[in-house]
Design a protein around this motif. Structure first.
Motif, PDB file in Angstrom:
ATOM      1  N   ALA A  31       1.223  -1.172  -0.426  1.00 36.18           N
ATOM      2  CA  ALA A  31       0.547  -0.145  -0.262  1.00 36.18           C
ATOM      3  C   ALA A  31       0.399   1.514  -0.207  1.00 36.18           C
ATOM      4  O   ALA A  31       2.176   1.627  -0.262  1.00 36.18           O
ATOM      5  CB  ALA A  31      -0.759   0.132   1.217  1.00 36.18           C
ATOM      6  N   ARG A  32      -0.204   2.018   0.252  1.00 34.70           N
ATOM      7  CA  ARG A  32       0.931   3.306   0.219  1.00 34.70           C
ATOM      8  C   ARG A  32       0.217   5.208   0.658  1.00 34.70           C
ATOM      9  O   ARG A  32      -0.880   4.598   0.666  1.00 34.70           O
ATOM     10  CB  ARG A  32       1.544   4.530  -1.374  1.00 34.70           C
ATOM     11  N   GLY A  33       0.737   5.858   1.022  1.00 35.45           N
ATOM     12  CA  GLY A  33       0.640   6.666   1.816  1.00 35.45           C
ATOM     13  C   GLY A  33      -0.094   6.453   3.245  1.00 35.45           C
ATOM     14  O   GLY A  33       0.346   5.794   4.057  1.00 35.45           O
ATOM     15  N   ALA A  34      -1.195   7.018   3.472  1.00 31.35           N
ATOM     16  CA  ALA A  34      -1.899   7.096   4.429  1.00 31.35           C
ATOM     17  C   ALA A  34      -2.986   5.388   4.453  1.00 31.35           C
ATOM     18  O   ALA A  34      -2.747   5.678   6.187  1.00 31.35           O
ATOM     19  CB  ALA A  34      -2.798   7.821   4.993  1.00 31.35           C
ATOM     20  N   HIS A  35      -2.747   5.066   4.166  1.00 27.81           N
ATOM     21  CA  HIS A  35      -3.558   3.330   4.326  1.00 27.81           C
ATOM     22  C   HIS A  35      -2.427   2.922   5.069  1.00 27.81           C
ATOM     23  O   HIS A  35      -2.463   1.728   5.619  1.00 27.81           O
ATOM     24  CB  HIS A  35      -3.857   2.823   2.409  1.00 27.81           C
ATOM     25  N   LEU A  36      -1.084   3.180   3.831  1.00 23.08           N
ATOM     26  CA  LEU A  36      -0.067   2.114   4.310  1.00 23.08           C
ATOM     27  C   LEU A  36       0.629   2.845   5.584  1.00 23.08           C
ATOM     28  O   LEU A  36       1.124   1.853   6.629  1.00 23.08           O
ATOM     29  CB  LEU A  36       1.649   2.425   3.446  1.00 23.08           C
ATOM     30  N   GLN A  37       0.541   3.608   6.233  1.00 19.55           N
ATOM     31  CA  GLN A  37       0.281   4.283   7.912  1.00 19.55           C
ATOM     32  C   GLN A  37      -0.752   3.683   7.765  1.00 19.55           C
ATOM     33  O   GLN A  37       0.030   2.417  10.071  1.00 19.55           O
ATOM     34  CB  GLN A  37       0.557   5.645   7.634  1.00 19.55           C
ATOM     35  N   ALA A  38      -2.172   3.323   8.263  1.00 19.94           N
ATOM     36  CA  ALA A  38      -2.225   2.859   9.038  1.00 19.94           C
ATOM     37  C   ALA A  38      -2.400   1.962   9.561  1.00 19.94           C
ATOM     38  O   ALA A  38      -2.724   1.498  10.122  1.00 19.94           O
ATOM     39  CB  ALA A  38      -3.926   3.316   8.359  1.00 19.94           C
ATOM     40  N   LEU A  39      -2.757   0.814   7.862  1.00 24.24           N
ATOM     41  CA  LEU A  39      -2.059  -0.053   8.369  1.00 24.24           C
ATOM     42  C   LEU A  39      -0.795  -1.373   9.080  1.00 24.24           C
ATOM     43  O   LEU A  39      -1.271  -2.172  10.035  1.00 24.24           O
ATOM     44  CB  LEU A  39      -2.300  -0.946   7.022  1.00 24.24           C
ATOM     45  N   GLN A  40       0.177  -0.490   9.151  1.00 26.29           N
ATOM     46  CA  GLN A  40       1.150  -0.546  10.303  1.00 26.29           C
ATOM     47  C   GLN A  40       1.126  -0.282  11.465  1.00 26.29           C
ATOM     48  O   GLN A  40       1.421  -0.893  12.447  1.00 26.29           O
ATOM     49  CB  GLN A  40       2.471   0.183   9.273  1.00 26.29           C
ATOM     50  N   ARG A  41       0.170   0.838  11.587  1.00 20.83           N
ATOM     51  CA  ARG A  41       0.275   1.890  13.016  1.00 20.83           C
ATOM     52  C   ARG A  41      -1.059   0.300  13.310  1.00 20.83           C
ATOM     53  O   ARG A  41      -0.642   0.029  14.958  1.00 20.83           O
ATOM     54  CB  ARG A  41      -0.292   2.931  13.041  1.00 20.83           C
ATOM     55  N   GLY A  42      -2.259   0.144  12.723  1.00 15.92           N
ATOM     56  CA  GLY A  42      -3.054  -0.594  13.518  1.00 15.92           C
ATOM     57  C   GLY A  42      -4.016  -1.406  12.718  1.00 15.92           C
ATOM     58  O   GLY A  42      -5.112  -2.322  13.091  1.00 15.92           O
ATOM     59  N   GLY A  43      -3.137  -1.718  11.416  1.00 14.59           N
ATOM     60  CA  GLY A  43      -3.577  -3.462  11.427  1.00 14.59           C
ATOM     61  C   GLY A  43      -4.692  -2.802  10.493  1.00 14.59           C
ATOM     62  O   GLY A  43      -5.117  -1.962  10.113  1.00 14.59           O
ATOM     63  N   LEU A  44      -5.983  -4.151   9.752  1.00 15.93           N
ATOM     64  CA  LEU A  44      -7.565  -3.810   8.917  1.00 15.93           C
ATOM     65  C   LEU A  44      -7.766  -3.708   9.585  1.00 15.93           C
ATOM     66  O   LEU A  44      -8.293  -5.137  10.171  1.00 15.93           O
ATOM     67  CB  LEU A  44      -6.149  -4.631   7.383  1.00 15.93           C
ATOM     68  N   ARG A  45      -8.816  -2.875   9.183  1.00 15.66           N
ATOM     69  CA  ARG A  45     -10.243  -2.947   9.631  1.00 15.66           C
ATOM     70  C   ARG A  45     -11.164  -3.123   8.577  1.00 15.66           C
ATOM     71  O   ARG A  45     -11.493  -2.837   7.661  1.00 15.66           O
ATOM     72  CB  ARG A  45     -10.856  -1.287  10.264  1.00 15.66           C
ATOM     73  N   LEU A  46     -11.157  -4.383   9.096  1.00 19.85           N
ATOM     74  CA  LEU A  46     -12.160  -5.241   7.953  1.00 19.85           C
ATOM     75  C   LEU A  46     -13.195  -5.138   8.207  1.00 19.85           C
ATOM     76  O   LEU A  46     -14.214  -5.901   9.122  1.00 19.85           O
ATOM     77  CB  LEU A  46     -11.874  -6.733   7.416  1.00 19.85           C
ATOM     78  N   ARG A  47     -14.547  -4.704   7.560  1.00 16.76           N
ATOM     79  CA  ARG A  47     -16.481  -4.271   8.168  1.00 16.76           C
ATOM     80  C   ARG A  47     -16.835  -5.277   7.016  1.00 16.76           C
ATOM     81  O   ARG A  47     -16.974  -5.162   5.602  1.00 16.76           O
ATOM     82  CB  ARG A  47     -16.690  -2.616   7.781  1.00 16.76           C
ATOM     83  N   SER A  48     -17.743  -6.253   7.904  1.00 17.95           N
ATOM     84  CA  SER A  48     -18.825  -7.006   7.146  1.00 17.95           C
ATOM     85  C   SER A  48     -19.799  -6.582   7.237  1.00 17.95           C
ATOM     86  O   SER A  48     -20.490  -5.578   9.099  1.00 17.95           O
ATOM     87  CB  SER A  48     -18.462  -8.231   6.711  1.00 17.95           C
ATOM     88  N   PRO A  49     -21.346  -7.109   6.998  1.00 16.18           N
ATOM     89  CA  PRO A  49     -22.066  -7.112   7.181  1.00 16.18           C
ATOM     90  C   PRO A  49     -22.243  -7.597   8.291  1.00 16.18           C
ATOM     91  O   PRO A  49     -23.513  -7.994   9.692  1.00 16.18           O
ATOM     92  CB  PRO A  49     -23.421  -8.262   6.287  1.00 16.18           C
ATOM     93  N   ASP A  50     -21.432  -9.103   8.760  1.00 17.75           N
ATOM     94  CA  ASP A  50     -21.635  -9.748  10.452  1.00 17.75           C
ATOM     95  C   ASP A  50     -20.246  -9.806  10.983  1.00 17.75           C
ATOM     96  O   ASP A  50     -20.301 -10.392  12.404  1.00 17.75           O
ATOM     97  CB  ASP A  50     -22.093 -11.232   9.818  1.00 17.75           C
ATOM     98  N   GLN A  51     -19.762  -8.599  10.597  1.00 19.71           N
ATOM     99  CA  GLN A  51     -18.258  -8.598  10.942  1.00 19.71           C
ATOM    100  C   GLN A  51     -17.814  -6.972  11.487  1.00 19.71           C
ATOM    101  O   GLN A  51     -17.746  -6.800  10.429  1.00 19.71           O
ATOM    102  CB  GLN A  51     -17.002  -9.640  10.926  1.00 19.71           C
TER     103      GLN A  51
END
Length: 340
Positions: A31-51
Motif C-alpha cells: 500500500a502507500r500513503g496514509a493507508h499504508l501508515q494506518a495498516l502498519q500502525r493499527g492493522g486492517l479494519r475489515l467491516r462486513s454485514p456480520d463482522q
C-alpha cells in the motif's frame, strides 16, 4: 507455505488479503500513503454485514522491504491505469532461494491480475512469464485509510481464475490454481476455474460500463437509460470484433449462487463502485479509460466507432483530473454531453 503478495491493498486487494490473513494464510499487503501508515500502525479494519474486526497484517510500501522466494504468488490488484507502474516495479525484483538469487519475479513467480478490464493480462506478459487472469466479483469499498468494507454474504466475493492465454496452461498451472482455490474458498470466497477466463472478464467489462455514470452522476438523476445505451454499444462492438463473452444468464446465475449484497452497519447508505470510490477519495485519476475507453479502442481497431463510450470515458477522465466529486453532474447534463 504459499505467501500472497497483494500489490494494491485497496477495496479488492485489501479485502482479499484481509480475509486470507484472517484465515491463517501468509499475506503481505502493498500500500502507500496514509493507508499504508494506518495498516502498519493499527492493522486492517475489515467491516462486513456480520463482522467488524481489526486484523494484524504485514504491510509494506514496495519490494525493497521484503525478500521474495519461490513460495510467493503475486496478486496485482491496483486500478488498471496504475498496473504498468506496478509491473515494472516488481518484475525485476530478485527471487532468493537458500541465500542466493535464482532469478527475477518476472521469470520465477506467477502473477494474478485481480483487477477490472481486459488489458492487464497482455500488459503483464511484457514483464512476467506466467500470468493468470482473474475475473473479480467482489462488492467491496475502500474510502478510509486502514479500512475495507465488504458487503457480500455468505461469500465475500467470487473469482474466476485461469492461465492467460488459456492455451498456455500447464500441469504446474493446474496444480497452482487448485491450491489457490483451496486457500481462497476457505477464506470466505468462491473460486471457479473455467477453461478460459477471458469471456468472464469481457462480461465483467460490460457490467463496468456503468461505473462512469454512477461516479459522475451519483444521486443526481436517473441514469439507467444512459448506461443501457452505452452497454448496448459495447455489446455491438464486442460482437463485431468476434470476442467471446459469457452470457448474461450464466453470469447472473453463477454470481447469485455465490453471494448477495447486504448493508454493513454504520456505513454510509450510498456506497458506489471503483470509479465512484476514486472520485470520492479525490485520487485525481480513474480507470474508465480501460473500461469505456477499452470499448472505444476495440471499435477503432476494427474500423468502427463507439461514441458514447468514448465520450463518457473522456468526461470521467476530466472530472477526476479536476477533482470533481460524485454527483457534480446531473443525468440531464451527461445525456446532453453524450448527445443522448
Amino acid at each position: 507455505m504459499t505467501r500472497y503478495i497483494i500489490i494494491g491493498a485497496g477495496a479488492i486487494g485489501g479485502g482479499l488479503g484481509g480475509r486470507l490473513a484472517q484465515h491463517g494464510h501468509r499475506v503481505v499487503l502493498v500500500a502507500r500513503g496514509a493507508h499504508l501508515q494506518a495498516l502498519q500502525r493499527g492493522g486492517l479494519r475489515l467491516r462486513s454485514p456480520d463482522q467488524d474486526v481489526r486484523l494484524p497484517v504485514t504491510a509494506v510500501a514496495g519490494p525493497e522491504e521484503i525478500i521474495l522466494s519461490d513460495e510467493d504468488v503475486l496478486v496485482l490488484s491496483t486500478k488498471t491505469h496504475q498496473a504498468e507502474a506496478a509491473l515494472t516495479q516488481w518484475a525485476d525484483v530478485p527471487v532468493i532461494s537458500e541465500g542466493r538469487t535464482v532469478g527475477t519475479a518476472g521469470e520465477r513467480l506467477p502473477l494474478l491480475t485481480a483487477l477490472n478490464g481486459v488489458t492487464s493480462e497482455s500488459l503483464a506478459l511484457r514483464y512476467f512469464d506466467r500470468v493468470l487472469g482473474v475475473c473479480v466479483w467482489m462488492p467491496a469499498v475502500h474510502l478510509e485509510p486502514g479500512e475495507v468494507i465488504i458487503r457480500g454474504v455468505p461469500r465475500s466475493g467470487m473469482f474466476h481464475l485461469g492461465r492467460y492465454p488459456a492455451r498456455s496452461t500447464t500441469d504446474a498451472d493446474t496444480e497452482l490454481l487448485d491450491k489457490i482455490k483451496i486457500d481462497w474458498d476457505g477464506s470466505e470466497f468462491e473460486v471457479l476455474l473455467p477453461a478460459d477466463v477471458m469471456p468472464w472478464k469481457y462480461r465483467k467489462l460490460i457490467s463496468n460500463i456503468g461505473n462512469a455514470f454512477q461516479a459522475l452522476i451519483g444521486p443526481n438523476g436517473e441514469f439507467g437509460r444512459l448506461v443501457k445505451a452505452a452497454s448496448t454499444e459495447a455489446r455491438q462492438v464486442l460482437e463485431a470484433a468476434g470476442i467471446t463473452v459469457t452470457s448474461d444468464a450464466e453470469e447472473a446465475q453463477t454470481r447469485s449462487d455465490s453471494f448477495t449484497v447486504r448493508p454493513v452497519p454504520g456505513t454510509p447508505e450510498v456506497l458506489g463502485g471503483s470509479t465512484w470510490q476514486s472520485l470520492s477519495r479525490g485520487s485525481g485519476a480513474v480507470e474508465t479509460d480501460y473500461l469505456n475507453g477499452e470499448i472505444a479502442r476495440i471499435a477503432r481497431e476494427n474500423g468502427r466507432t463507439a461514441p458514447i463510450n468514448a465520450r463518457i470515458a473522456a468526461l470521467a477522465r476530466r472530472a477526476a483530473a479536476a477533482g470533481r466529486r460524485p454527483g457534480d453532474l446531473s443525468a440531464d447534463e451527461v445525456a446532453r454531453l453524450l448527445g443522448l
